[in-house]
Design an enzyme around this catalytic site. Structure first.
Site, PDB file in Angstrom:
ATOM      1  N   GLY A  27      -2.653  19.596  -5.822  1.00 18.89           N
ATOM      2  CA  GLY A  27      -1.303  19.064  -5.678  1.00 18.89           C
ATOM      3  C   GLY A  27      -1.265  17.559  -5.557  1.00 18.89           C
ATOM      4  O   GLY A  27      -0.209  16.949  -5.642  1.00 18.89           O
ATOM      5  N   SER A  76      -2.966  -8.296 -51.766  1.00 16.79           N
ATOM      6  CA  SER A  76      -3.247  -7.661 -50.462  1.00 16.79           C
ATOM      7  C   SER A  76      -4.554  -6.876 -50.498  1.00 16.79           C
ATOM      8  O   SER A  76      -4.555  -5.651 -50.445  1.00 16.79           O
ATOM      9  CB  SER A  76      -2.071  -6.794 -50.002  1.00 16.79           C
ATOM     10  OG  SER A  76      -1.552  -5.996 -51.033  1.00 16.79           O
TER      11      SER A  76
END
Lengths: 623, 264
Positions: free
Chosen positions: A97, A524
């Site tokens: 928890g 590119s």
């Protein structure tokens, strides 16, 4: 004596969750004791250990096997233990928890069909109560029994119990989680675990064991559409065998099945096995080995499906739980695995972070550890997924950095595959849809890449003209209108080339945002730069490889540049003394070496039609 | 789907995931009931084959029946058997209690063979219900550079997505039987007619429920002399499976320490 066992097909996995110290492990330890499920000598050995340590006996010591857990009185990691009752067997999963161990809570809870949510009656609903309840929802754990614990601290009074019960019921209702039962319990003393407690005579509802027996097993996935993620392909002998586990649906020999995202089709010719009776059909949960009637390109990660297909998209909105210490940032690069497929993804948008107490959404720049958020994942390779409310197994993704699990996510509200590529989010008052309606087409970037002389500019200009004639908004960005002005400070070194491409991508993005179809014509040469351009314009980027070999380009040499480069008058010229990385996976390849300009233009125009034409979704043919 | 079929399917999935994502692999074969089932499931997953070496880490102190079983079935099942030796007890950490110290020899033997074969992953047939520390394990459990287990910081593992990548030099333990129970092993052994060492069956009112080294393993009181009788006994017994394994019971955390340093 398998025949004589009770309903062994129904071992129900149930996880115990809730805030730290609200008594989850204690509940489990005592429950095992009350139902006589502890092995002989277990309690004695714990008592001996307690004596040696001179500490108090705690029921949680049954579950907390690590020395550090007993030393600190806190559960660190999840564990599983069997509980047998008269009706059936359960696999009880203890989940820590403490917020620090949330990843372990998820590890345990993800296996559960139902949950016990434990709340301390004095402390009431706390942070981890909310967080755990929300995660149950995210993990598709459908049914929850609420245990209000430590009733001894309020003298077993009804009022404090009712207050906590009301609070949690309304929260679970908002989450749309089924909660049939809320039980007041003193776990340490065994009150209301197996028999109703005399100390709480005002409560005559179910005991914990009764509530467990009332839980229904997880819904069967066998009646859902077929999903069989390909796990591997074996060539142990002359046969080619496709293996994987059926996540939902069923199949049989003779069925025609499809592969997503390739769309290929094949017929199942056999189900291969070893040391088993011949098999001609299989269903959800089964690991199978298939032979097919034809040789297809099949690889791990593809999904075999029936008529109903998974959604295919490059941009996926997910709800995620982030588990890493370092926050998740916009633009972060991660790996996500959906069943057997792995994708390199970029966080393209953080739509909202969810406040788990108020269940409200708010904008955020980053996602902190153990927080739930809605984000958009962008992947260059297409996702083939379902949305979580349709088919949970194929909607679940786990996020990894290099070695570690850093989060989990589920796919939400999937768009149909045809719409998913070209839409931008925008903050303007005019929406993307309004621009699409006004222009009559969608917007985006057609990124041409290829060697100097391959035909990029020629084709870009021709395509722009073609689209203009149709009344479409199109514009070409090329060296002549960018390098001379916007980027005149840049040269041709690798760094400068990268910056050149980045700026072009940003400009293209703005133009696309304004409704244009942008055609860029730049060499590119670097794959990484094109990748980055794709990320700048996520979802709207189309990589078009204008393909021609160096020899052909050099023969064409329209601007005489190759000749200059060969003479050494210009340096770092792509194809001569600088590298060109061809696209690994272009969206379209235009082979200008073997096709005429007209043919190439035809291909481009047809691609643009498919990708950008606007077809109103409600439009019907009028007779 | 029968629950045994579901267990089988889950194990096959795990075996195939490991085979696809981790290289090279080895499988630990202790000759006991669990690792025999694991080998059987491997042949199910790979359609009759065991496509990686099978490793017996030999303490030299096993029962003679176990060695006979190993030699017979290694040949019969066409296994690529690799045997690893364990160092003498004098080289083992003297601060460990005696039985644990004896068991730790096996850890060192395993490390030596792991180094020699350079396995990136090794299958081990451990189960959650055997021992509370093993119950906290992961299916794919990373080990450090010296095979150590960081039990307080295990990776998250859910939705069938496992940790399959590790830095060079460390390895991953894969546990295809983690979700099986003792009784499931026996029911499956019966269903599939898997060969088993007869030390598991009652002789003079005693049988072994778990097999280890001769000197640190005790038989339990039992009259079960067939598989059916073993299954019937397990349906009602309240004695823990490893009650006869001395190394588990010497100290509160003896077994945790063993595992932390690389024991299975």
């Amino acid at each position: 004596m398998i025949e004589n066992t009770k309903d062994t097909d129904l071992i129900l996995p149930v996880v115990v969750v809730g805030h730290v110290d609200h008594g989850k492990s204690t509940l489990l330890g005592r429950l095992l004791f009350e139902t006589d499920c502890l092995p002989e000598g277990k309690i004695d050995s714990i008592k001996a250990m307690v004596n040696r340590r001179s500490t108090q006996f705690e029921w949680s010591f049954v579950m907390d096997a690590f020395k550090a857990e007993r030393d600190q009185g806190v559960t660190i990691d999840t564990t599983q233990i069997e509980l047998r009752t008269q009706d059936r067997d359960y696999l009880l999963i203890d989940a820590p928890g403490h917020e620090q161990f949330l990843k372990n809570m998820i590890t345990g809870a993800a296996n559960a069909a139902a949950a016990l949510l434990v709340i301390d009656v004095v402390e009431g609903v706390r942070d981890q109560t909310h967080r755990h309840a929300y995660l149950l929802k995210l993990l598709s754990v459908q049914e929850v029994v609420v245990i209000v614990n430590k009733m001894d601290l309020v003298d077993h009074a009804q009022k404090p119990f009712e207050d906590v019960a009301r609070q949690i019921r309304s929260y679970l209702e908002e989450l749309d989680i089924q909660c049939q039962t809320v039980i007041p319990v003193t776990a340490r003393d065994g009150d209301n675990l197996v028999v109703l407690s005399e100390r709480m005579s005002w409560y005559r509802g179910s005991t914990v064991v009764k509530a467990l027996e009332a839980l229904s097993p997880a819904s069967l996935l066998i009646d859902k559409p077929l999903r069989l993620p390909v796990q591997d392909i074996y060539h142990f002998d002359s046969r080619r065998i496709v293996v994987g586990r059926i996540e939902s649906g069923r199949l049989k020999v003779g069925d025609e099945v499809s592969f997503s995202p390739t769309g290929k089709v094949a017929t199942i010719t056999g189900l291969e096995q070893w040391n088993a009776a011949r098999k001609i059909s299989a269903g959800a949960g089964e690991s199978v080995a298939l032979t097919l009637d034809r040789e297809l390109f099949i690889e791990r990660g593809q999904i075999i499906h029936s008529m109903n297909a998974p959604h295919v998209t490059h941009d996926l909105t997910v709800r995620l739980i982030w588990l890493a210490r370092t926050p998740l940032e916009l633009g972060a690069k991660l790996q996500v695995k959906f069943m057997t497929s792995t994708h390199q993804v970029t966080i393209a948008a953080i739509k909202a972070v969810i406040d788990l107490e108020e269940l409200t959404f708010s904008a955020a720049e980053r996602v902190q550890q153990n927080t739930v958020a809605e984000v958009v994942l962008h992947s260059r390779t297409p996702f083939a997924v379902d949305s979580v409310d349709e088919l949970a197994p194929t909607a679940r993704g786990v996020l990894f950095d290099t070695f570690n699990v850093v989060g989990g996510c589920v796919a939400l509200n999937l768009p149909t595959s045809s719409d998913s590529r070209n839409i931008y989010p925008t903050g303007h008052r005019i929406s993307v849809e309004q621009r699409v309606l006004a222009n009559g087409h969608k917007s985006g970037v057609l990124w041409f890449t290829g060697l100097s002389g391959s035909g990029k500019s020629t084709l870009a200009m021709a395509l722009e003209q073609e689209l203009f004639k149709r009344g479409w908004q199109a514009y070409v960005l090329d060296g002549d209108n960018v390098r001379d002005r916007l980027n005149r400070d840049l040269g041709f070194s690798p760094d400068d080339r990268s910056e050149n491409i980045r700026r072009v991508a940003e400009v293209a993005r703005l133009l696309a945002d304004s409704g244009n179809i942008v055609i860029t014509a730049f060499i590119s040469p670097y794959q990484v730069d094109r990748e980055r351009a794709r990320e700048i314009a996520p979802g709207a980027f189309h990589e078009i490889y204008i393909k021609a070999g160096v020899q052909v380009c050099e023969d064409r040499d329209p601007k005489g540049l190759y000749a200059k480069a060969r003479r050494g008058e210009i340096s770092e010229f792509t194809g001569v003394d600088a590298p060109y990385e061809a696209p690994e996976q272009a969206d379209l390849v235009i082979d200008t070496e073997n096709k005429s300009v007209e043919e190439c233009l035809e291909m481009l125009a047809s691609y643009v039609d498919d990708a950008f034409a606007y077809v109103p979704s409600g439009r019907k043919h009028v007779a | 789907m029968h629950y045994l079929a579901r267990l089988e399917s889950e194990s096959i999935y795990i075996l195939r995931e490991a085979y696809r994502t981790i290289h090279p692999l080895g499988m630990l074969w202790s000759l006991g009931k669990d690792s025999n089932v694991m080998l059987w499931l491997t042949r199910k997953a790979f359609l009759g084959r065991v496509p990686f070496p099978v490793v017996h880490v030999d303490t030299g102190k096993k029962f003679p029946e176990m060695y006979a079983f190993r030699d017979r079935y290694a040949e019969h099942w066409n296994l690529n058997l690799v045997c690893g030796e364990c160092p003498p007890i004098e080289t083992i950490d003297p601060s460990l209690p005696p039985a644990a110290r004896s068991a730790a020899r096996k850890t060192e033997g395993l490390k030596a063979i792991m180094d020699k074969e350079a396995f990136a992953g090794v299958f081990a047939g451990i189960r959650r219900d055997e021992q509370a520390v093993r119950a906290k394990e992961r299916v794919f459990s990373p080990r450090g550079l010296n095979a150590e287990w960081d039990q307080h910081d295990q990776p998250a593992e859910f939705w069938g997505q496992y940790t399959t990548r590790m830095p060079q030099g460390s390895h991953i333990r894969i546990h295809p039987l983690l979700h099986w129970r003792e009784i499931d092993i026996w029911r499956y052994t019966k269903r599939e007619n898997i060969p088993i060492i007869d030390l598991y069956f009652s002789r003079n009112g005693y049988r072994y429920r778990s097999l280890g080294d001769q000197d640190i393993t005790e038989p339990v009181k039992s009259s079960a002399s067939t598989i059916d009788e073993v299954i019937a006994e397990l349906e009602t017994t309240k004695v823990a499976e490893r009650a006869g394994r001395a190394m588990d019971h010497e100290d509160e955390d003896a077994f945790e320490r063993l595992r932390q340093h690389g024991y299975m």
